[in-house]
Design a protein around this motif. Structure first.
Motif, PDB file in Angstrom:
ATOM      1  N   ASP A 101      34.248  37.548  50.639  1.00 35.71           N
ATOM      2  CA  ASP A 101      33.767  38.219  49.425  1.00 35.71           C
ATOM      3  C   ASP A 101      32.877  39.394  49.815  1.00 35.71           C
ATOM      4  O   ASP A 101      31.685  39.236  50.071  1.00 35.71           O
ATOM      5  CB  ASP A 101      32.955  37.249  48.567  1.00 35.71           C
ATOM      6  CG  ASP A 101      33.840  36.295  47.791  1.00 35.71           C
ATOM      7  OD1 ASP A 101      34.426  36.732  46.792  1.00 35.71           O
ATOM      8  OD2 ASP A 101      33.952  35.118  48.199  1.00 35.71           O
ATOM      9  N   ARG A 159      27.616  37.419  35.846  1.00 35.16           N
ATOM     10  CA  ARG A 159      28.608  38.161  36.614  1.00 35.16           C
ATOM     11  C   ARG A 159      28.852  39.557  36.088  1.00 35.16           C
ATOM     12  O   ARG A 159      29.664  40.298  36.656  1.00 35.16           O
ATOM     13  CB  ARG A 159      29.911  37.360  36.722  1.00 35.16           C
ATOM     14  CG  ARG A 159      29.676  35.994  37.331  1.00 35.16           C
ATOM     15  CD  ARG A 159      30.936  35.363  37.853  1.00 35.16           C
ATOM     16  NE  ARG A 159      31.326  35.939  39.127  1.00 35.16           N
ATOM     17  CZ  ARG A 159      32.301  35.461  39.896  1.00 35.16           C
ATOM     18  NH1 ARG A 159      32.975  34.391  39.500  1.00 35.16           N
ATOM     19  NH2 ARG A 159      32.613  36.026  41.038  1.00 35.16           N
ATOM     20  N   LYS A 197      40.335  41.106  40.287  1.00 33.29           N
ATOM     21  CA  LYS A 197      40.017  39.801  39.695  1.00 33.29           C
ATOM     22  C   LYS A 197      39.168  40.002  38.457  1.00 33.29           C
ATOM     23  O   LYS A 197      38.589  41.092  38.300  1.00 33.29           O
ATOM     24  CB  LYS A 197      39.306  38.919  40.724  1.00 33.29           C
ATOM     25  CG  LYS A 197      37.880  39.366  41.066  1.00 33.29           C
ATOM     26  CD  LYS A 197      37.303  38.558  42.207  1.00 33.29           C
ATOM     27  CE  LYS A 197      35.826  38.846  42.388  1.00 33.29           C
ATOM     28  NZ  LYS A 197      35.237  38.224  43.549  1.00 33.29           N
ATOM     29  N   HIS A 198      39.022  39.001  37.628  1.00 35.15           N
ATOM     30  CA  HIS A 198      39.642  37.679  37.575  1.00 35.15           C
ATOM     31  C   HIS A 198      40.586  37.747  36.390  1.00 35.15           C
ATOM     32  O   HIS A 198      40.122  37.990  35.261  1.00 35.15           O
ATOM     33  CB  HIS A 198      38.610  36.577  37.356  1.00 35.15           C
ATOM     34  CG  HIS A 198      37.458  36.603  38.352  1.00 35.15           C
ATOM     35  ND1 HIS A 198      36.345  37.393  38.229  1.00 35.15           N
ATOM     36  CD2 HIS A 198      37.261  35.926  39.517  1.00 35.15           C
ATOM     37  CE1 HIS A 198      35.510  37.181  39.245  1.00 35.15           C
ATOM     38  NE2 HIS A 198      36.040  36.296  40.022  1.00 35.15           N
ATOM     39  N   PHE A 244      38.819  31.662  36.124  1.00 43.02           N
ATOM     40  CA  PHE A 244      38.417  30.290  35.834  1.00 43.02           C
ATOM     41  C   PHE A 244      38.596  29.920  34.356  1.00 43.02           C
ATOM     42  O   PHE A 244      38.807  28.766  34.016  1.00 43.02           O
ATOM     43  CB  PHE A 244      36.925  30.105  36.148  1.00 43.02           C
ATOM     44  CG  PHE A 244      36.587  29.987  37.616  1.00 43.02           C
ATOM     45  CD1 PHE A 244      37.253  29.080  38.434  1.00 43.02           C
ATOM     46  CD2 PHE A 244      35.559  30.744  38.172  1.00 43.02           C
ATOM     47  CE1 PHE A 244      36.903  28.936  39.779  1.00 43.02           C
ATOM     48  CE2 PHE A 244      35.205  30.610  39.510  1.00 43.02           C
ATOM     49  CZ  PHE A 244      35.879  29.704  40.312  1.00 43.02           C
ATOM     50  N   ASP A 276      41.500  31.401  41.892  1.00 46.44           N
ATOM     51  CA  ASP A 276      40.085  31.388  42.224  1.00 46.44           C
ATOM     52  C   ASP A 276      39.788  30.035  42.875  1.00 46.44           C
ATOM     53  O   ASP A 276      40.628  29.114  42.860  1.00 46.44           O
ATOM     54  CB  ASP A 276      39.198  31.647  40.997  1.00 46.44           C
ATOM     55  CG  ASP A 276      37.818  32.152  41.415  1.00 46.44           C
ATOM     56  OD1 ASP A 276      37.439  31.995  42.592  1.00 46.44           O
ATOM     57  OD2 ASP A 276      37.098  32.707  40.564  1.00 46.44           O
TER      58      ASP A 276
HETATM   59  C1  NOJ Z   1      34.614  32.064  43.156  1.00 44.26           C
HETATM   60  C2  NOJ Z   1      34.451  33.391  42.483  1.00 44.26           C
HETATM   61  O1  NOJ Z   1      34.707  33.266  41.103  1.00 44.26           O
HETATM   62  C3  NOJ Z   1      35.353  34.471  43.049  1.00 44.26           C
HETATM   63  O2  NOJ Z   1      35.017  35.690  42.446  1.00 44.26           O
HETATM   64  C4  NOJ Z   1      35.218  34.520  44.539  1.00 44.26           C
HETATM   65  O3  NOJ Z   1      35.956  35.587  45.061  1.00 44.26           O
HETATM   66  C5  NOJ Z   1      35.684  33.184  45.093  1.00 44.26           C
HETATM   67  N1  NOJ Z   1      34.810  32.141  44.583  1.00 44.26           N
HETATM   68  C6  NOJ Z   1      35.699  33.140  46.611  1.00 44.26           C
HETATM   69  O4  NOJ Z   1      34.426  33.023  47.102  1.00 44.26           O
END
Ligand code: NOJ
Length: 746
Positions: A101, A159, A197-198, A244, A276
């Motif tokens: 990340d 976020r 994402k997401h 998610f 995710d």
């Molecule tokens: C959860 C997060 O929602 C996502 O944005 C992230 O890239 C992944 N974990 C991997 O760490």
């Protein structure tokens, strides 16, 4: 360590993926490799595992071909060793895709994405992402989970820090720039695969609480939430991550309509889709899958290619193929998508990294300078009652105070696993370095961290303030208050910060607040008592020098808000691009800074208004002051009437009417007056940064294709609807007088 039984397969894989092959050759080679793979090996490619160092379990997983990708390892030597095991000891010698990340910088930390967006400078953002890719790939990382292009209209959601804010267009432009920056032209080993994402709608989590459900109807999905993803895909994003949230009951990881119909069929995406973290298995908690087997089947059949840390693919896909619930041809497709990206990144040619390269690129002058410039351009001047810039020749003693004045970790913001706080320059350090020899710099933090309650600390800061000529107070949020799973119900300053600000103001000394935070905050009290407010979304490694240069006039603020600053926490979600409603508030925008604190008015004629916080936010989208002033002429259009295939040429004159050379972000807004479904009161359609010397003026043109006015209306097809429009060019989303034009049918 090379075992002879691996050699032929490994050499085969190496030769299949020689550099520089065309797409057809690439496809043919992938097919040949695919034909060699067992079902188990295919499923292994579709599995991503988190690693922490070299462990026997993980080494065995890689050796057995049970992992196509690993995440979270950043040590180049360990990464090389995993690659060696994959290349030399696994049966087919398929390299790993190593992920991390890297959200706003790897070692050198840039401002959080919300701050990058407030530069309104996509080229600088692209350049920063390019340098970030060079830093990260020098450690062997070839895949980042960025950009996040979730339109975020609720500042309670932690976020929002990772997004480009509330606007669809701004998220699209910034997301595409980041993709281009990370991936470069894919010609060498500095290409870092992006992951948009997401997918999709995560930013609309109900009540701003992370992971919560969303209820985005199909038209809003198309008009507001999907376009930034489409822009990132069109910019070449190699991968995409599911979300998610469940939207109207369907989790992102199980949404075949989005992953197949929209992403693949409509947009032609040829990269791969990753879940995710554990979001495939989480479909069980959602109440959408019965068990792990069901979750694997739903995810695969919905269009997921790689499972991040649910382990449901490795546990169940073989059995699902045997039972016919999953088709092997769909598994083949997923593997093709993954191998295509590995090939495109050149991993089959050389997955290894030169371990000495990291030291050359990390924190080098180019990247530190880019981080400085981004922090500089991202800071937004919210208020200035004539105290900024501070004239150093007129002060003898400066008080530097507040919990963010010297908080190297916190000013880096969320998602900074790899940035080293020892390399971060705080405002205190920068101010001491710049002016410590000329004036007395008193440092008295008052509060040592943003959530602290301390009457004693406040008293000490106030005592120090009495001795100073100017108070530079650095307030805000610690890094831990925003980001994933860090949401707030109340977005005012935490701890005793408000009390401290009031006490400092009561000394009568000029009070300059710099607020560093991970989200828009409610700064109503602060706006009443502070003489100036400079807002900096967590600015990263070079935040200190950038802020110091702005405060002391070595540079002039030019950032603009990428998200509305509400007047009260209860006002969110609030955003400029709302619909008009049938009973719009008919007050004036002078109320912008004059928010009633009590429910003093009990009726405003049954309009859309809140008794205790008015209608308007505190600071609107696109807003940001300068040390100079800019004058806009009325925009002139090249015609009054356009056909759907025309380009609208909008010309305006911008004049720097003040005393400082400075940069303005001119913004183009449009309103479609009547649609087959109601249209927003304004939509951003373009922007540009313009630098002018004092007194200088220039004529500028926006070219707006009429097709950019298309939207999904009542019949859910995307088209430009003929009719009348208003258009503005202004320095924020509430200024300027509209001019009119019409679109007529061909
Ligand atoms: C959860 C997060 O929602 C996502 O944005 C992230 O890239 C992944 N974990 C991997 O760490």
């Amino acid at each position: 360590m090379r075992n002879s039984s691996y050699v032929s397969a490994c050499l085969l894989a190496m030769s299949l993926f020689a550099a520089g092959c065309s797409r057809t050759e690439e496809d043919a080679r992938i097919e040949r490799l695919l034909s060699q793979m067992t079902l188990q090996e295919k499923i292994g490619q579709m599995n991503q595992l988190s690693v922490a160092g070299l462990t026997p379990d993980m080494e065995a997983a890689v050796r057995n071909g049970a992992a196509g990708s690993i995440l979270n390892e950043v040590n180049p030597e360990i990464i090389n060793e995993y690659q060696r095991i994959a290349m030399e000891e696994s049966r087919l010698g398929i390299p790993l895709l190593v992920a991390r990340d890297i959200i706003h910088g790897f070692r050198t930390v840039f401002p959080i994405p919300l701050g990058m967006a407030s530069t309104f400078d996509p080229e600088l953002v692209r350049y920063g992402a390019r340098l970030t890719a060079q830093e990260a790939t020098a450690s062997g990382i070839r895949w980042t989970f960025s950009p996040m292009v979730d339109v975020s209209r609720d500042a309670r959601w932690g976020r929002i820090a990772e997004s480009s804010g509330e606007d669809t267009y701004l998220n699209a432009v910034m997301g595409a720039s980041m993709v281009r920056g990370y991936q470069g032209d894919c010609s060498d080993s500095t290409s870092l695969a992006a992951c948009v994402k997401h997918f999709v709608g995560y930013g609309a989590s109900e009540s701003g609480r992370d992971y919560n459900s969303t209820y985005i109807p199909p038209r809003a999905l198309r008009n507001v939430y999907l376009p930034p993803f489409e822009a990132a895909v069109k910019a070449g994003a190699m991968t995409l991550m599911t979300s998610f949230n469940d939207n109207d009951g369907v989790p992102g990881t199980g949404n075949a309509f989005l992953l197949k119909d929209v992403l693949r069929d409509e947009w032609g995406f040829d990269g791969f889709v990753v879940t995710d973290w554990a979001s495939a298995a989480e479909m069980i908690q959602h109440g959408f899958a019965r068990d792990g087997k069901d979750a694997a089947s739903i995810a695969l059949n919905s269009g997921v290619d790689m499972d991040m840390m649910s382990h449901v693919f490795t546990a169940h896909l073989e059995e699902l193929v045997a039972s016919g619930a999953v088709k092997e041809k769909d598994i083949d497709n997923a593997v093709r998508n993954i191998l295509r990206i590995k090939s495109r990144l050149g991993l089959f040619d050389n997955p290894y990294v030169d371990v000495d390269r990291a030291a050359e690129v990390q924190y080098n002058d180019s990247i530190m300078d880019a981080a400085y410039r981004t922090a500089l351009e991202s800071a937004i001047l919210l208020r200035n009652e004539g105290v900024l810039p501070v004239d150093i020749s007129r002060v003898r003693r400066i008080l530097v105070t507040g919990p963010m004045a010297d908080a190297p970790h916190d000013q880096m913001g969320t998602w900074t696993f790899d940035g080293q706080k020892e390399c971060t320059v705080t405002p205190l350090v920068a101010i001491r370095e710049m002016y410590g020899d000329d004036v007395e710099v008193i440092y008295e933090p008052g509060l040592t961290y943003s959530r602290e309650f301390s009457q004693r600390g406040i008293a000490a800061a106030v005592a120090a303030a009495r001795k100073a000529d100017v108070i530079l107070a650095f307030m805000g949020e610690e890094a831990i208050l925003s980001g994933e799973a860090h949401c707030l119900a109340d977005i005012t300053l935490k701890g005793d910060q408000r009390k401290m600000i009031a006490a400092l103001a009561a000394t009568g000394k000029p009070l300059v607040l710099t607020v560093m935070a991970g989200r828009p905050l409610v700064l109503d009290e602060e706006s009443r008592v502070a003489d100036a407010i400079l807002f900096s979304f967590h600015p990263g490694t070079m935040g200190g020098p950038a802020i110091a240069d702005l405060l002391f006039g070595k540079a002039v603020p030019s950032g603009k808000l990428p998200a509305t600053f509400p007047a009260a926490s209860g006002q969110v979600p609030c955003y400029y691009s709302h619909n008009n409603t049938g009973r719009p508030f008919r007050g004036t925008e002078t109320m912008l800074y004059d928010i009633p604190r009590e429910a003093s008015q009990t009726s405003l004629g049954n309009t859309s208004y809140m008794l205790d916080c008015g209608f308007y936010p505190l600071y609107p989208f696109g807003y940001g002051l300068s040390y100079t002033e800019f004058g806009y002429s009325a925009p002139v259009l090249d015609r009054q009437e356009y056909s759907p295939d025309d380009v609208i040429r909008v010309t305006f004159t911008l004049t720097n009417t003040g005393r400082y050379a400075a940069t303005e972000v001119a913004q183009l807004y449009v309103r479609d007056l009547v649609g087959s479904s109601a249209r927003p009161v304004k939509e951003l359609k373009g922007f540009r940064r313009i630098s002018l010397a004092p007194g200088e003026s220039g004529e500028y043109t926006f070219e707006l294709p009429v097709q950019d006015l298309a939207f999904y209306g009542l019949d859910m097809t995307r088209k430009v609807e003929p009719g009348d429009f208003h258009l503005w060019v202004a320095g924020d989303s509430v200024s300027g007088e509209p001019v009119s034009f019409s679109v007529v049918a061909d």
